[in-house]
Design a protein around this motif. Structure first.
Motif, PDB file in Angstrom:
ATOM      1  N   TYR A  70      -3.753   8.526  -0.210  1.00  0.00           N
ATOM      2  CA  TYR A  70      -3.082   9.396  -1.177  1.00  0.00           C
ATOM      3  C   TYR A  70      -3.941  10.611  -1.511  1.00  0.00           C
ATOM      4  CZ  TYR A  70      -0.901  10.941  -5.529  1.00  0.00           C
ATOM      5  OH  TYR A  70      -0.299  11.698  -6.511  1.00  0.00           O
ATOM      6  N   GLU A  71      -3.269  11.801  -1.448  1.00  0.00           N
ATOM      7  CA  GLU A  71      -4.048  13.027  -1.682  1.00  0.00           C
ATOM      8  C   GLU A  71      -3.593  13.801  -2.913  1.00  0.00           C
ATOM      9  OE1 GLU A  71      -5.821  14.910   2.087  1.00  0.00           O
ATOM     10  OE2 GLU A  71      -3.746  14.393   2.641  1.00  0.00           O
ATOM     11  N   GLY A  72      -2.577  13.289  -3.624  1.00  0.00           N
ATOM     12  CA  GLY A  72      -2.038  14.030  -4.774  1.00  0.00           C
ATOM     13  C   GLY A  72      -2.843  13.797  -6.037  1.00  0.00           C
ATOM     14  N   ARG A  75       0.851  -1.182   0.000  1.00  0.00           N
ATOM     15  CA  ARG A  75       0.000   0.000   0.000  1.00  0.00           C
ATOM     16  C   ARG A  75       0.891   1.238   0.000  1.00  0.00           C
ATOM     17  NH1 ARG A  75      -5.614  -0.258   1.119  1.00  0.00           N
ATOM     18  NH2 ARG A  75      -5.368   2.009   1.068  1.00  0.00           N
ATOM     19  N   LEU A  76       1.223   1.710  -1.204  1.00  0.00           N
ATOM     20  CA  LEU A  76       2.127   2.858  -1.333  1.00  0.00           C
ATOM     21  C   LEU A  76       1.563   4.086  -0.614  1.00  0.00           C
ATOM     22  CD1 LEU A  76       3.115   2.522  -5.103  1.00  0.00           C
ATOM     23  CD2 LEU A  76       4.413   1.765  -3.114  1.00  0.00           C
ATOM     24  N   ASP A  77       0.238   4.191  -0.584  1.00  0.00           N
ATOM     25  CA  ASP A  77      -0.376   5.375   0.024  1.00  0.00           C
ATOM     26  C   ASP A  77      -0.168   5.437   1.530  1.00  0.00           C
ATOM     27  OD1 ASP A  77      -2.203   3.100  -0.539  1.00  0.00           O
ATOM     28  OD2 ASP A  77      -3.600   4.189   0.757  1.00  0.00           O
ATOM     29  N   HIS A  78       0.281   4.351   2.143  1.00  0.00           N
ATOM     30  CA  HIS A  78       0.532   4.378   3.590  1.00  0.00           C
ATOM     31  C   HIS A  78       1.952   4.840   3.917  1.00  0.00           C
ATOM     32  CE1 HIS A  78      -3.068   2.486   5.545  1.00  0.00           C
ATOM     33  NE2 HIS A  78      -3.351   2.322   4.256  1.00  0.00           N
ATOM     34  N   SER A 103     -13.521  -1.656  -6.998  1.00  0.00           N
ATOM     35  CA  SER A 103     -14.578  -0.729  -6.594  1.00  0.00           C
ATOM     36  C   SER A 103     -14.873  -0.976  -5.118  1.00  0.00           C
ATOM     37  CB  SER A 103     -15.831  -0.998  -7.426  1.00  0.00           C
ATOM     38  OG  SER A 103     -16.925  -0.334  -6.851  1.00  0.00           O
ATOM     39  N   HIS A 104     -14.928   0.100  -4.347  1.00  0.00           N
ATOM     40  CA  HIS A 104     -15.133  -0.025  -2.895  1.00  0.00           C
ATOM     41  C   HIS A 104     -16.384   0.726  -2.475  1.00  0.00           C
ATOM     42  CE1 HIS A 104     -10.890  -0.759  -3.586  1.00  0.00           C
ATOM     43  NE2 HIS A 104     -10.902  -1.492  -2.491  1.00  0.00           N
ATOM     44  N   ASN A 105     -17.161   0.089  -1.615  1.00  0.00           N
ATOM     45  CA  ASN A 105     -18.355   0.733  -1.067  1.00  0.00           C
ATOM     46  C   ASN A 105     -18.260   0.601   0.451  1.00  0.00           C
ATOM     47  OD1 ASN A 105     -20.928   1.200   0.001  1.00  0.00           O
ATOM     48  ND2 ASN A 105     -21.967   0.490  -1.851  1.00  0.00           N
ATOM     49  N   TYR A 106     -18.052   1.724   1.116  1.00  0.00           N
ATOM     50  CA  TYR A 106     -17.839   1.694   2.572  1.00  0.00           C
ATOM     51  C   TYR A 106     -19.145   1.840   3.370  1.00  0.00           C
ATOM     52  CZ  TYR A 106     -12.910   1.891   1.446  1.00  0.00           C
ATOM     53  OH  TYR A 106     -11.672   1.580   0.958  1.00  0.00           O
ATOM     54  N   GLN A 107     -20.270   1.887   2.633  1.00  0.00           N
ATOM     55  CA  GLN A 107     -21.549   2.062   3.343  1.00  0.00           C
ATOM     56  C   GLN A 107     -22.386   0.783   3.395  1.00  0.00           C
ATOM     57  OE1 GLN A 107     -20.681   4.979   1.334  1.00  0.00           O
ATOM     58  NE2 GLN A 107     -20.006   5.653   3.358  1.00  0.00           N
ATOM     59  N   PRO A 129      -6.220   6.365  -3.557  1.00  0.00           N
ATOM     60  CA  PRO A 129      -6.502   7.777  -3.250  1.00  0.00           C
ATOM     61  C   PRO A 129      -7.535   7.908  -2.129  1.00  0.00           C
ATOM     62  CG  PRO A 129      -7.679   7.106  -5.223  1.00  0.00           C
ATOM     63  CD  PRO A 129      -6.892   5.898  -4.786  1.00  0.00           C
ATOM     64  N   LYS A 130      -7.534   9.102  -1.523  1.00  0.00           N
ATOM     65  CA  LYS A 130      -8.498   9.394  -0.435  1.00  0.00           C
ATOM     66  C   LYS A 130      -9.927   9.135  -0.874  1.00  0.00           C
ATOM     67  CE  LYS A 130      -6.885  11.676   3.412  1.00  0.00           C
ATOM     68  NZ  LYS A 130      -6.621  10.990   4.555  1.00  0.00           N
ATOM     69  N   TRP A 131     -10.252   9.549  -2.118  1.00  0.00           N
ATOM     70  CA  TRP A 131     -11.646   9.444  -2.565  1.00  0.00           C
ATOM     71  C   TRP A 131     -12.133   7.998  -2.706  1.00  0.00           C
ATOM     72  CZ3 TRP A 131     -11.407   6.982  -7.203  1.00  0.00           C
ATOM     73  CH2 TRP A 131     -10.319   7.220  -8.038  1.00  0.00           C
TER      74      TRP A 131
END
Ligand code: NAP
Length: 510
Positions: A71-73, A34-37, A121-125, A64-66
């Protein structure tokens, strides 16, 4: 074969390399980097090490964050890093469906033969309907995925059935996971339903998504390498259920007799919905714990007469011939035989025909599933049963049912009709994490010669410690736990329970 992937979420490259080696040593097939970590990630410098020196295949993700990552870039730099990882030999790269077209275009000319693109695809709800999941799979496939990945969130354990259905019908390799505690079986049962990989962490706190088990539990508790399409599923239905040691015990027992079966924790909110959703013969039997034992009586097609008299079912078998649910109660024999043997052991006598409970005042604290089983059992053995419960009305109902006497918890403190009484706690008072609680004062314990506690985490509860100090013979809930689990094993398998192995396993894990 479902692959075992360890997610790596360390903040430094050095720690990630160390974790990669640890993952290999624990038996992982691959790791997800996980490069974003990483807190100070420099692609050219770090990827040569992370990918170039990898001890086992890698999946590289730069979330990415979204989409739930760190990752925020901008996507340009992100894609360059992922491309570089691919060029350096990474076996897999994961990219999100929302931006997959751009990434696929970028790598179209350069994709090495052995490289696989995961589009996720991720769904966190929540977990969408089966139709929506199927159409999502189609969109991910059309976007150019070699492997489809969908991660959703379980609001209820029933949600997981939709993910299993979609995986079974998917024509391309698919990673289908349902996040959260209620989605745990989506991770444990991947090999049964054909999931491409499942994640197992190096330890608690090293998760990259909610609900991931450890790789050690996947391999050593759930024996995931032995799970296949024909594996029968058993499990413990409860809420909460995470603390239960039944999976450790039952899986070890299944393995020792070479049974193609796995036993999983099932965090269930609504028993009726659960049983309706998991109605296939693959789900062959269930243990029931708090708070479902009493409701389970009404959910079974047939209930064993003793379980019916007790009013609580702790074991459900799906009869293979017609799929009907049959309910039993193994708590009763487990608890009563443990107490009888405890008394006989303390008196140095063997098994005679008369129960050592006969004629004794037997006080039970609690009127739930375990309380009912003990009340029924003690009465059967000729004891004078007394029920004390927080909700007095329930104590009275149970006392009326079995022909006993009811008390409030306050009355219990001064209740002393005779010396040498037997006490059984069947409430959760004193259970971890509330280990300093106890259902009765030490002073009142002086009236009892035998004290049993159904709570077995911890093994030595405050109640048992204080009873021992007061000179009583104590019987641990662990003994009941082992015996009721042996009863369940025999109902599940029609085989004799491997007592020594189950006893050793229970001692080791509690
Ligand atoms: P249950 O059906 O939900 O019944 C719980 C009982 O505990 C009820 O009588 C309830 O009183 C009482 N209670 C709960 N919290 C209380 C509190 N804070 N103060 C006073 N009373 C309280 O649960 P169960 O299935 O019978 O299980 C009860 C306990 O036995 C659990 O700790 C469970 O782990 C243990 N157990 C152990 C084994 C074993 O093998 N060792 C087997 C079964 C159960 P109200 O009626 O007032 O709600």
């Amino acid at each position: 074969m479902t692959l075992l992937c360890v997610p790596l979420v360390a903040k430094t490259v050095e720690q990630m390399m160390a974790d990669m080696a640890a993952a290999k040593a624990r038996g992982a097939d691959l790791v997800e980097i996980r490069l974003d970590h990483l807190s100070d990630f420099e692609p050219r410098r770090d990827l040569h090490l992370l990918v170039g020196d990898r001890p086992l295949p890698v999946l590289v993700t730069y979330r990415p964050k979204w989409e739930g990552g760190e990752y925020e870039g901008d996507d340009k730099q992100r894609f360059e890093a992922l491309c570089l990882a691919m060029e350096l030999g990474a076996e897999y790269v994961d990219v999100e469906l929302k931006v997959a077209d751009d990434f696929v275009r970028l790598i179209s000319e350069k994709k090495p033969d052995n490289f696989k693109l995961i589009i996720s695809s991720h769904n966190y709800q929540s977990t969408p309907s089966s139709e929506e999941l199927s159409s999502l799979v189609a969109r991910i496939q059309a976007a150019g995925a070699d492997i489809v990945k969908i991660a959703t969130t379980a609001v209820d354990i029933v949600d997981v059935t939709r993910m299993f259905q979609v995986i079974v019908h998917c024509h391309v390799p698919m990673i289908g996971l349902v996040m959260g505690e209620r989605g745990l079986i989506s991770r444990l049962l991947c090999p049964k339903f054909g999931g491409y990989l499942t994640f197992g962490t190096l330890g608690v706190g090293k998760e990259s998504a909610p609900g991931q088990p450890t790789i050690s539990d996947l391999l050593n508790v759930y024996n995931i390498r032995q799970i296949g399409a024909d594996t029968k599923i058993f499990g413990i239905v409860g809420k909460p259920v995470g603390h239960s040691k039944s999976p450790v015990l039952l899986n070890a027992a299944f393995k020792s007799v070479g049974l193609d079966a796995v036993y999983v924790p099932l965090l269930v909110d609504d028993l009726v919905n659960f049983l309706n959703a998991y109605s296939s013969t693959d789900f062959a039997g269930f243990s029931c714990t708090i708070p479902h034992k009493e409701a389970a009586v009404g959910c079974c097609d047939k209930v064993d007469p003793i379980a019916k008299s007790i009013g609580a079912v702790n074991t459900i078998i799906r009869r293979p011939s017609d799929g009907k649910l049959i309910g039993y109660n193994t708590d009763y024999v487990g608890a009563i035989s443990a107490i009888e043997d405890g008394i006989r052991g303390s008196q140095g006598v063997g098994k005679e025909t008369v129960s050592p409970l006969a004629g004794k005042v037997f006080v039970i604290i609690g009127a739930g599933g375990a309380g009912k089983a003990l009340a029924y059992g003690a009465k059967e053995k000729g004891a004078k049963v007394v029920i004390a419960n927080r909700t007095y009305e329930r104590a009275r109902e149970l006392a009326n049912l079995i022909g006993g006497h009811a008390l409030t918890l306050a009355e219990l403190e001064t209740f002393h009709p005779e010396d040498g009484m037997i006490l059984a706690n069947t409430t959760s008072i004193g259970m971890q994490p509330n280990v300093n609680e106890t259902p009765i004062s030490k002073l009142a314990l002086g009236s009892y010669s035998v004290v049993f506690d159904a709570v077995y985490t911890p093994k030595a509860t405050r109640l048992l410690r204080e009873a021992e100090e007061s000179g009583a013979t104590v019987v641990s809930g662990l003994e009941m736990f082992i015996r009721q689990a042996m009863g369940q094993f025999e109902l599940f398998t029609n085989l004799t329970a491997p007592e020594n192995l189950m006893r050793d396993t229970a001692m080791r894990y509690t």
